[in-house]
Structures are given as structure tokens and as C-alpha cells.
Write a protein that holds these residues in place. Structure first.
Motif, mmCIF file in Angstrom:
data_model
loop_
_atom_site.group_PDB
_atom_site.id
_atom_site.type_symbol
_atom_site.label_atom_id
_atom_site.label_comp_id
_atom_site.label_asym_id
_atom_site.label_seq_id
_atom_site.Cartn_x
_atom_site.Cartn_y
_atom_site.Cartn_z
ATOM 1 N N THR A 64 0.830 -1.203 0.000
ATOM 2 C CA THR A 64 0.000 0.000 0.000
ATOM 3 C C THR A 64 0.867 1.257 0.000
ATOM 4 O OG1 THR A 64 -0.221 0.059 2.423
ATOM 5 C CG2 THR A 64 -1.889 -1.160 1.201
ATOM 6 N N PRO A 109 7.025 -11.693 0.965
ATOM 7 C CA PRO A 109 6.874 -10.430 1.677
ATOM 8 C C PRO A 109 7.680 -10.432 2.957
ATOM 9 C CG PRO A 109 4.907 -11.760 1.924
ATOM 10 C CD PRO A 109 5.832 -12.529 1.045
ATOM 11 N N SER A 110 8.258 -9.315 3.250
ATOM 12 C CA SER A 110 8.886 -9.172 4.552
ATOM 13 C C SER A 110 7.775 -8.930 5.556
ATOM 14 C CB SER A 110 9.841 -7.994 4.534
ATOM 15 O OG SER A 110 9.096 -6.796 4.496
ATOM 16 N N GLY A 113 5.019 -6.174 4.988
ATOM 17 C CA GLY A 113 3.814 -6.086 4.181
ATOM 18 C C GLY A 113 3.785 -6.993 2.982
ATOM 19 N N LEU A 114 3.015 -6.550 2.019
ATOM 20 C CA LEU A 114 2.649 -7.455 0.944
ATOM 21 C C LEU A 114 3.624 -7.478 -0.226
ATOM 22 C CD1 LEU A 114 -1.114 -6.519 1.043
ATOM 23 C CD2 LEU A 114 -0.081 -8.555 1.993
ATOM 24 N N LEU A 122 -2.153 -5.337 -7.329
ATOM 25 C CA LEU A 122 -3.180 -4.457 -6.772
ATOM 26 C C LEU A 122 -3.356 -3.219 -7.646
ATOM 27 C CD1 LEU A 122 -4.797 -4.814 -4.171
ATOM 28 C CD2 LEU A 122 -3.075 -3.452 -2.984
ATOM 29 N N THR A 125 -5.367 -3.987 -10.681
ATOM 30 C CA THR A 125 -6.794 -4.141 -10.373
ATOM 31 C C THR A 125 -7.461 -2.798 -10.132
ATOM 32 O OG1 THR A 125 -6.313 -6.280 -9.367
ATOM 33 C CG2 THR A 125 -8.413 -5.256 -8.785
ATOM 34 N N LEU A 126 -6.744 -1.897 -9.480
ATOM 35 C CA LEU A 126 -7.325 -0.606 -9.128
ATOM 36 C C LEU A 126 -7.011 0.470 -10.151
ATOM 37 C CD1 LEU A 126 -6.387 -0.567 -5.322
ATOM 38 C CD2 LEU A 126 -8.614 -1.091 -6.309
ATOM 39 N N ARG A 128 -4.107 1.732 -10.931
ATOM 40 C CA ARG A 128 -3.199 2.691 -10.320
ATOM 41 C C ARG A 128 -1.749 2.455 -10.736
ATOM 42 N NH1 ARG A 128 -3.980 5.051 -5.013
ATOM 43 N NH2 ARG A 128 -6.166 5.345 -4.506
ATOM 44 N N LEU B 127 -4.239 -1.176 7.766
ATOM 45 C CA LEU B 127 -3.600 -2.224 6.967
ATOM 46 C C LEU B 127 -4.134 -3.591 7.367
ATOM 47 C CD1 LEU B 127 -1.311 -3.030 4.947
ATOM 48 C CD2 LEU B 127 0.176 -3.262 6.928
ATOM 49 N N MET B 131 -6.552 -5.103 4.533
ATOM 50 C CA MET B 131 -5.655 -5.798 3.608
ATOM 51 C C MET B 131 -5.248 -7.181 4.094
ATOM 52 S SD MET B 131 -5.549 -3.489 1.347
ATOM 53 C CE MET B 131 -4.270 -4.042 0.236
ATOM 54 N N LEU B 132 -5.275 -7.387 5.387
ATOM 55 C CA LEU B 132 -4.780 -8.661 5.912
ATOM 56 C C LEU B 132 -5.884 -9.566 6.438
ATOM 57 C CD1 LEU B 132 -1.624 -7.289 7.742
ATOM 58 C CD2 LEU B 132 -1.763 -8.322 5.498
ATOM 59 N N LEU B 144 -5.891 -8.932 -2.758
ATOM 60 C CA LEU B 144 -5.889 -8.750 -4.205
ATOM 61 C C LEU B 144 -7.172 -9.294 -4.823
ATOM 62 C CD1 LEU B 144 -4.466 -7.968 -6.792
ATOM 63 C CD2 LEU B 144 -3.337 -10.200 -6.763
ATOM 64 N N ALA B 147 -9.945 -7.091 -3.913
ATOM 65 C CA ALA B 147 -9.918 -5.802 -4.613
ATOM 66 C C ALA B 147 -10.656 -5.868 -5.945
ATOM 67 C CB ALA B 147 -8.473 -5.348 -4.834
ATOM 68 N N ALA B 148 -10.630 -7.047 -6.575
ATOM 69 C CA ALA B 148 -11.293 -7.163 -7.879
ATOM 70 C C ALA B 148 -12.796 -6.926 -7.744
ATOM 71 C CB ALA B 148 -11.010 -8.541 -8.473
ATOM 72 N N PRO B 151 -13.205 -2.902 -4.966
ATOM 73 C CA PRO B 151 -12.136 -1.898 -5.013
ATOM 74 C C PRO B 151 -12.354 -0.789 -3.995
ATOM 75 C CG PRO B 151 -13.555 -1.741 -6.955
ATOM 76 C CD PRO B 151 -13.938 -2.988 -6.238
ATOM 77 N N VAL B 154 -10.561 -1.440 -0.725
ATOM 78 C CA VAL B 154 -9.117 -1.244 -0.778
ATOM 79 C C VAL B 154 -8.793 0.241 -0.898
ATOM 80 C CG1 VAL B 154 -7.001 -1.789 -2.020
ATOM 81 C CG2 VAL B 154 -8.778 -3.523 -1.771
ATOM 82 N N GLU B 155 -9.613 0.957 -1.663
ATOM 83 C CA GLU B 155 -9.400 2.406 -1.765
ATOM 84 C C GLU B 155 -9.555 3.055 -0.400
ATOM 85 O OE1 GLU B 155 -8.363 4.148 -4.239
ATOM 86 O OE2 GLU B 155 -8.667 2.910 -5.994
ATOM 87 N N LEU B 158 -6.433 2.349 1.593
ATOM 88 C CA LEU B 158 -5.327 3.199 1.153
ATOM 89 C C LEU B 158 -5.477 4.609 1.714
ATOM 90 C CD1 LEU B 158 -5.025 2.063 -2.575
ATOM 91 C CD2 LEU B 158 -3.431 1.576 -0.730
ATOM 92 N N LYS B 161 -4.942 4.532 5.590
ATOM 93 C CA LYS B 161 -3.538 4.290 5.902
ATOM 94 C C LYS B 161 -2.688 5.507 5.540
ATOM 95 C CE LYS B 161 0.010 0.792 5.759
ATOM 96 N NZ LYS B 161 1.191 1.593 5.421
ATOM 97 N N CYS B 436 1.459 -10.776 7.580
ATOM 98 C CA CYS B 436 1.664 -10.204 6.268
ATOM 99 C C CYS B 436 2.075 -11.276 5.276
ATOM 100 C CB CYS B 436 2.749 -9.134 6.324
ATOM 101 S SG CYS B 436 2.431 -7.906 7.580
ATOM 102 N N ALA B 437 2.718 -12.297 5.777
ATOM 103 C CA ALA B 437 3.180 -13.368 4.901
ATOM 104 C C ALA B 437 2.058 -14.362 4.683
ATOM 105 C CB ALA B 437 4.400 -14.038 5.521
ATOM 106 N N THR B 438 0.929 -13.877 4.199
ATOM 107 C CA THR B 438 -0.251 -14.727 4.175
ATOM 108 C C THR B 438 -0.077 -15.958 3.315
ATOM 109 O OG1 THR B 438 -1.149 -13.384 2.389
ATOM 110 C CG2 THR B 438 -1.859 -12.850 4.615
ATOM 111 N N HIS B 439 0.763 -15.866 2.307
ATOM 112 C CA HIS B 439 0.927 -17.042 1.461
ATOM 113 C C HIS B 439 2.061 -17.924 1.934
ATOM 114 C CE1 HIS B 439 -1.975 -15.470 -1.276
ATOM 115 N NE2 HIS B 439 -1.352 -14.336 -1.293
#
Lengths: 175, 448
Positions: A64, A109-110, A113-114, A122, A125-126, A128, B127, B131-132, B144, B147-148, B151, B154-155, B158, B161, B436-439
Motif C-alpha cells: 500500500t 513479503p517481509s 507487508g505485501l 493491486l 486491479t485498481l 493505479r 492495513l 488488507m490482511l 488482491l 480488490a477485484a 475496489p 481497498v481504496e 489506502l 492508511k 503479512c506473509a499470508t501465502h
């Protein structure tokens, strides 16, 4: 660079260095930023016209914040440490334009964040994404906390900084 | 730093009894990434182990030999999302050693510190919420994917934040690794006009935070509760950030300097993090739910009313509702920032001068994720001889494992992928840095 003399016009180009200086080769991005500023000072490019056309910034790499940072710039150059696979050689430099980056490019990601990959996805998609985006990915060796840059990565940092300095020479720079 | 996908092939070991042990290792050396080990035997959870790779003793080592004035700068690098928390804890600890209190005639500086912390709570909670964690509640794999379809969410994230970050940048000099913070106060006080210029965005942020609380109140939350001992700061007048005594839901009430008498850290071999436990009672719970449960009466009216309207009970022990409590805290942070600005008196000096004195000092401040403890010993020249930092995430580690043991145990009947996803969500309740390391924090379960 005297910011007070600025006419108010937004710099058109952003050099965005991502990474964490305390984590080995993850410091490659910030190292490029530091060397780029030094190169530009040597060439006395700093202190050109008051309007400032290039800005250099460092961020840890959270998605972000990346999106917020590049908003409003026409051209964005991102520098980040990458690990592209088992066979990649530390110090190799990948240059990607927006279209080259795979849509599903995953990042490690550290904790901050992402990451850049997510930022790109992102942003797509947005809607931006910056009008022009170039990514320099510096292949890394180690992200061990407390270590410096791998020598081959250090050399890559200097090459990238030199190349960017040549690209921006002649343009007034905000550092 | 980024790299190409998924080198996290789990290793599976099958013992002679048929118990399967799954380990998923992630990049062990990268700060904030974690790994999960779950051992199931039939319909029983035999073992749960969460490994969090925190930037461990590296920073404590980095501090030794440095001047006490460097502590805020060095520790700010520990966490990119909550640098202010580290700065605040280190400043207060050093001021304690040197006999300085930033208050009284310097109260405006104290308020500015609180304002800076509001900025951090806002950006960190925004955040996390959108986002998480929100993707989990809405059924999306990630922000992500969310967001599709959404949006606007997510806006909003942003925007919120960014407002938090800009507040931090104005006071801290930079949103990331703020450079304006120093022992005794600030290097430079921002221009009053620049501060007041933020009011409009803070008001908008407050409105959007209230909408966020209302939206979250309507989501579905798993029914899950454990008898956590909640631990947080408590202050006579205000919802706690920088000051207060350390209290708990089981009657603990101590000055922060007594932290080590009541809390012990045990090193667990598998992880760089130390397990922190109450000497008398074991695992405990820090963070927004703890703060809220112990300080609800200190919330501002608008935040308290929003909590009521959202159906938040006075003390909430359902960690899944942490996202809702964070939204209430985000609302409070906007409201509190506006209060501070409306009463703003420009400080007479940017910092209180601090002369070094040898001694030991402690401080606890409320980072977005919970209490953050710092202890330092410095010599009479102000050189740091010892440093000890206990982050909130490591204080919650055992509690997270206990949650997972019970939560997984109650849902073993679910299909593996659903159970995996629920367990990852359960971990994200705590907003640990690894969230943050979601994956990369994969919980994979296999059964006989």
C-alpha cells in the motif's frame, strides 16, 4: 536541492528503492538509492532548476505504501532485491517493464507487508499503475540480518546506480 | 525484496505408528515469516507448534555499545509497520533512567507523542483490517482477490492508511523509520499550520472509521472464546498508549518497572522468539482486545458508542472479533488526534534536555499489536550496556498456539482446505508480523 525554490510542479520521475538495509542483500535497493544520490552530486546535477524533475525515495516494500508513493508520477523506476530461482546468480540484474511482470508473480513479503508483486497486482486491479514503469530486480544471495551486501550484489548495485545516473543526468533532481 | 513463487514444499514424515507430521518451512532467515507444524493422530491434535522468526537478539546486540540517544533510531528499524512503538518505548525507558519526565510544562510534547502514536495505530490497524484480515471474513484468498470485487474497500484502506502515514510523517519526519523522534521529545516541532491542515482528512477518516465499525459489525464471526488473561496498560485518564500501570483481567496491577518480576521468558529451541509467560499463571493475551477489555471506560464517547452499537460486549474474549475492536481503536485514534489538535498548544521547546546517568530503566507502551517492553542499562557516559526488548507478538505466541490447538481440535471434521484456511485466519486474529506473509504461513494438515 532547495525545495523552497520549487515552483510546485510535481517531479515527473520517481526512483523508488525497496528493501531493508539491515537484512543482507535486501539492502540492495537502498544501496542503489544512496549511490545514485552520490553519483548525481558528483556530477553536480543536484541543485539544477528549482522545479525538480526526479525524486529518489526508499521504502521497505509494503504494497500500500508503494501505491501511495508512486501516485502522480508519470514515470517510475523501482529497484528491489529479488530471488528468482535456484539457478539464478547473485548480482544478476533483471530489467522488467510493466508488461513483462507476470500477473501472478508472487513475492516473499517481509514482515513489513505485501511486497512489490502484490503492489503491481493491486495497482493493475485498481488502475493505479504509473504510465511508465521499469523494474530493476537485483538477484540476491542472502538476506541474513546484520550482514552486508554480497560482493557480486554490491557490484550490481554500482552498475544499476551508474545506469540510472546516466538516465537522469541533465534533469534536475530532488533527493 | 521479492522472489518467485512457492518453494515451500512441505516435508511429510510418517512414523511407524502412522502419525503424520507435517512441517512447512519458510525462509527461515527472513524477519517476520513463520512456519507451522501440526501433528494429528486420528481425531486428536497431538502437537501444535508455531514458529515466528522475529528479528531477535540481533537488535539487542546492535544496541550494546551505542549511545543511549541512538536507541530510538536503531529500534525503529525493527518493525516497518510500528516504528513509533519502538521509539516510544525506548525514549521512555531512557528518560526513566535519566530522571526526565516529558510532561508538566512540556505537556504539549507529551501530547505530540500521543498524536504520533495515533498516526501509527491508524496506519497499522487500517492495513490489518482491510488488507490482511477482511479477505478472510469475506471469503477471499487475499486482498488482491477482494480488490477485484470490492475496489472501494481497498481504496478506503489506502486512504485511511495514507492519513495515518502522513500524520506520522509530519511529526516523525518520515512515515517509515521516523527520524524526528529523540530522547526528550522531537528534533523539530512541525508548523502549526501543517498540523491543522490535516484536520479535514482526520475528520473524514473518523467518519470512514465509524462506517467501518458498522460494516464489520454485520459480518459473521466464529463462535470461539477462551478464558484469556488480558494484559494491558491502564492510565487514570486516557486510553493507554505511552503511559500507565500494567494491569490484567486477573488482578495484576504493577508499575512497568516490575515487569520482570511477574513475567518470564523461556527460550524455546525451535524458534528464535522467546515464549513469554506470567510467572504465576502462564500464557496471556496482549493487543487491542486486552486494551479494550481493560480500558473500555477510557474510550472517547464516539468510540464507546460505536462499540456499543456494534454489539461489542464490555469485555470480549473472542479473538476473531479482534478486527472489530481494531476498527473501534482506529476510530478512537482519529477522534483522539482531532482532540489533541483542537487543544494544541505549541511546545516552548522541541525537547527536554536529557543528561545521561548510569542505571536501569524500563518502559512499556501500547504498540498496535500490544504491549512492547524495553529495558536498558546504561553507564554514566550514556553508553548502552544491556538491552532487552519484548515485542507483543512473541508475548502472544503461546496463546496463539493454544488457540490453534483448541480451534483445530474442534474443527477436525472439516475438509482439509477449509480447516487450513480457518487456522490461518485464527493466526491472523493476532495481527502478528507474520500475518503479512499470508501465502507463506501455510498450515497443512494430513490425516491418516
Amino acid at each position: 536541492m532547495n525545495a523552497e525554490g520549487r515552483s510546485g510542479a510535481r517531479p515527473r520521475t520517481l526512483v523508488l528503492a525497496l528493501g531493508h538495509p539491515d537484512r543482507g542483500d535486501d539492502g540492495a535497493g537502498p544501496a542503489v538509492a544512496r549511490r545514485l544520490r552520490a553519483r548525481l552530486r558528483e556530477r553536480q546535477v543536484i541543485g539544477g532548476s528549482a522545479s525538480g524533475r526526479v525524486e529518489i525515495r526508499e521504502l521497505p516494500g509494503e504494497a500500500t505504501e508503494i501505491l501511495a508513493a508512486w501516485e502522480g508520477f508519470e514515470r517510475v523506476i523501482v529497484i528491489d532485491a529479488v530471488r528468482s530461482g535456484a539457478r539464478a546468480v547473485p548480482g544478476a540484474v533483471h530489467r522488467l517493464a510493466t508488461g513483462d511482470v507476470p500477473a501472478d508473480w508472487k513475492t516473499s513479503p517481509s514482515s513489513h507487508g505485501l511486497g512489490l508483486g502484490q503492489a503491481l497486482a493491486l495497482a493493475r486491479t485498481l488502475d493505479r499503475l504509473p504510465p511508465a514503469l521499469t523494474i530493476y530486480g537485483i538477484e540476491s544471495g542472502s538476506f541474513e540480518p546484520g550482514t552486508g551486501l554480497t560482493p557480486s550484489v554490491e557490484r550490481a548495485v554500482e552498475r544499476v546506480a551508474d545506469e540510472l545516473a546516466a538516465r537522469v543526468v541533465g534533469r534536475p533532481v530532488m533527493v | 525484496m521479492s522472489h518467485r513463487p512457492d518453494t515451500n514444499a512441505p516435508s511429510v514424515e510418517k512414523t511407524s505408528t502412522g502419525t503424520r507430521r507435517i512441517e512447512v518451512d519458510v525462509l527461515a532467515r527472513v524477519e517476520g515469516e513463520g512456519a507451522m507444524r501440526l501433528v494429528l493422530d486420528g481425531d486428536r491434535v497431538e502437537e501444535v507448534e508455531l514458529r515466528i522468526f522475529e528479528p531477535p537478539r540481533f537488535f539487542e546486540g546492535l544496541l550494546r555499545g551505542r549511545r543511549f540517544t541512538e536507541a530510538p533510531d536503531v529500534t525503529a528499524r525493527i518493525c516497518g509497520i510500528c516504528p513509533v512503538a519502538y521509539q516510544m518505548s525506548s525514549c521512555h525507558a531512557m528518560e526513566a533512567i535519566c530522571g526526565v519526565t516529558v510532561d508538566g510544562p512540556d505537556r504539549p510534547l507529551r501530547e505530540l507523542r500521543r498524536l504520533l502514536y495515533c498516526g501509527e495505530w491508524i496506519e497499522s490497524h487500517a492495513l490489518h483490517i482491510f488488507m490482511l484480515h477482511a479477505p478472510d471474513f469475506l471469503g477471499y484468498e487475499s486482498a488482491l482477490h477482494m480488490a477485484a470485487d470490492h475496489p472501494e474497500l481497498v481504496e478506503r484502506a489506502l486512504r485511511l492508511k495514507q492519513t495515518g502515514n502522513d500524520l506520522m510523517a509530519l511529526l516523525g519526519g518520515r512515515a517509515v523509520h521516523p527520524i524526528n523522534v529523540r530522547v526528550g521529545g522531537f528534533y523539530r516541532i512541525p508548523d502549526r499550520r501543517d498540523l491543522l491542515a490535516l484536520v479535514e482528512r482526520l475528520e473524514r477518516g473518523r467518519d470512514e472509521s465509524l462506517e467501518t465499525v458498522r460494516w464489520l459489525a454485520g459480518l459473521d464471526y466464529p463462535d470461539f472464546e477462551r478464558p484469556y488473561e488480558l494484559v494491558a496498560l491502564r492510565h487514570p485518564d486516557e486510553y493507554p498508549m505511552n503511559e500507565g500501570r500494567l494491569v490484567s483481567s486477573a488482578g495484576l496491577d504493577i508499575p512497568v518497572s516490575a515487569f520482570e518480576d511477574h513475567f518470564e521468558e523461556t527460550h524455546v529451541e525451535r524458534s528464535n522468539a522467546l515464549h513469554c509467560r506470567l510467572v504465576e499463571r502462564g500464557a496471556y493475551f496482549v493487543g487491542p482486545l486486552a486494551r479494550y477489555g481493560l480500558n473500555r471506560d477510557r474510550l472517547s464517547p464516539v468510540a464507546r458508542e460505536a462499540a456499543d452499537e456494534a454489539g461489542l460486549e464490555p469485555v470480549c474474549r473472542n479473538p476473531f472479533r479482534g478486527i472489530l475492536v481494531r476498527a473501534v481503536e482506529m476510530l478512537y485514534a482519529f477522534d483522539e488526534a482531532l482532540r489533541i489538535l483542537s487543544e494544541y498548544d505549541e511546545p516552548e521547546r522541541p525537547f527536554v534536555p536529557v543528561e545521561p546517568a548510569s542505571g536501569v530503566g524500563h518502559a512499556i507502551t501500547e504498540a498496535p499489536r500490544g504491549i512492547l517492553y524495553h529495558r536498558y542499562r546504561i553507564d554514566d557516559e550514556g553508553i548502552i550496556r544491556e538491552a532487552r526488548i519484548v515485542p507483543p507478538t512473541s508475548q502472544n505466541q503461546e496463546t496463539i498456539e493454544d488457540d490453534l490447538r483448541e480451534f483445530a481440535g474442534a474443527h477436525l471434521h472439516l475438509p482439509d482446505d477449509r480447516l487450513t484456511w480457518l487456522c490461518e485466519q485464527a493466526i491472523r486474529n493476532y495481527d502478528p508480523c507474520i500475518s503479512c506473509a499470508t501465502h507463506f504461513l501455510k498450515l497443512e494438515i494430513e490425516r491418516k
